[in-house]
Design an enzyme around this catalytic site. Sequence first.
Site, mmCIF file in Angstrom:
data_model
loop_
_atom_site.group_PDB
_atom_site.id
_atom_site.type_symbol
_atom_site.label_atom_id
_atom_site.label_comp_id
_atom_site.label_asym_id
_atom_site.label_seq_id
_atom_site.Cartn_x
_atom_site.Cartn_y
_atom_site.Cartn_z
ATOM 1 N N HIS A 73 77.231 -9.695 -4.831
ATOM 2 C CA HIS A 73 76.478 -11.129 -4.703
ATOM 3 C C HIS A 73 77.293 -12.152 -4.871
ATOM 4 C CE1 HIS A 73 72.290 -9.413 -4.226
ATOM 5 N NE2 HIS A 73 72.914 -8.497 -4.348
ATOM 6 N N ASP A 74 78.306 -12.140 -5.798
ATOM 7 C CA ASP A 74 79.070 -13.271 -6.093
ATOM 8 C C ASP A 74 80.024 -13.343 -4.814
ATOM 9 O OD1 ASP A 74 80.361 -15.333 -7.503
ATOM 10 O OD2 ASP A 74 82.065 -14.183 -8.049
ATOM 11 N N ASP A 81 83.928 -16.098 -6.559
ATOM 12 C CA ASP A 81 84.357 -17.513 -7.578
ATOM 13 C C ASP A 81 83.580 -17.689 -8.779
ATOM 14 O OD1 ASP A 81 81.948 -18.174 -6.361
ATOM 15 O OD2 ASP A 81 82.492 -20.124 -5.391
ATOM 16 N N ASN A 101 68.487 -13.212 -4.772
ATOM 17 C CA ASN A 101 68.991 -12.959 -6.103
ATOM 18 C C ASN A 101 67.923 -12.773 -7.409
ATOM 19 O OD1 ASN A 101 71.463 -12.862 -5.347
ATOM 20 N ND2 ASN A 101 71.929 -14.770 -5.546
ATOM 21 N N ASP A 254 70.073 6.769 -5.173
ATOM 22 C CA ASP A 254 70.411 8.056 -5.078
ATOM 23 C C ASP A 254 69.739 8.915 -6.127
ATOM 24 O OD1 ASP A 254 71.671 10.435 -5.343
ATOM 25 O OD2 ASP A 254 73.626 9.814 -5.870
ATOM 26 N N ASP A 262 79.163 9.197 -7.219
ATOM 27 C CA ASP A 262 79.704 10.458 -6.243
ATOM 28 C C ASP A 262 79.335 10.057 -4.918
ATOM 29 O OD1 ASP A 262 76.930 10.644 -6.136
ATOM 30 O OD2 ASP A 262 77.115 12.703 -7.426
#
Length: 339
Positions: A73-74, A81, A101, A254, A262
């Site tokens: 997300h950055d 940054d 976010n 998952d 994995d």
Amino acid sequence: MAFSLCTKNLFLYCLILAIFSTFSSLHASEPPLTLDYYKSTCPNVLDIVRKEMECAVLSDPRNAALILRLHFHDCFVQGCDGSVLLDDTITLRGEKKAPNNKNALKGFRIIDRIKNKLESECPGTVSCADILTVAARDATLLVGGPYWDVPLGRKDSKTGGYELTDTNLPTADEGLLSIIAKFIDQGLSVTDMVALSGAHTIGMARCVNFRKRIYGDFVATSGITNPLSQQYLSKLKSVCPPLKGSDNNESAMDYVSPNLFDNSYYQILLRGEGLINSDQELYSSVLAIETKKLVAKYAENLVAFFEQFSESMVKLGNITNRDTYVNGEVRKNCRFVNT
């Protein structure tokens, strides 16, 4: 009518792929990063980050997914940054409370602890952006994923990109073409997109991100069916009832090995049981021409997935902001711009 719609979508798909090289060249011109950037100024930086991440993941394996998501997300907003780490102030609107976010990002305190350690060891030297990038690599490694060398030398932004979170970040109910476009806009290829999506082999998704998938709303609006087995569907509906009061209930992306990095994520997609629609689109969309082959490849070959994931993570981490590189800083506190 169906034929013309399909032809139009295929044309758009090809057009998006055709312009990829243009965006790639733009990102390739950004300032170079180096592996030995802190060799003389903070030689123990990698050891300090690793030890703190070991403690964090040992206390809760889910912390690995939190840091990996934070890094993603950055980098998709203003480049890598550290802008996602900024708190709101009277003069600065950060990214934490943006719709895409808010309630989705955690792990900030882990970065705070690492920063505090590094400020004691080498004050004013290691950027928060670099800390987050290295921590994401270590997080992956600590839950069974691959290792890669992390180029360093990023600066911290003095601004946040609140508005860009809406335009840049892929969302759970987004269609394949739109997701591809957002990755290409960052200088990342379709192959990078499929490999980086494999990070969903760890971590959880909130009910708000898969409710439309399990109750058929996405099918109603798109005409695309990504089937779930009846047993799995029933389980998800028990976690995520129709009422919106359950938005923050969670389920593993998952369900086979949620705390192990994995390739079972891709194997789940082959069965049509991806938790969020944007994941299942990689295999089930009528436009999944290239992505379907890559999903099948990574589902069968763990080594191939690990190799590509490592390569794609380096590319992700190399998305930099030239303005930040020139006018940025090394924050003393990752939550606030230096005064």
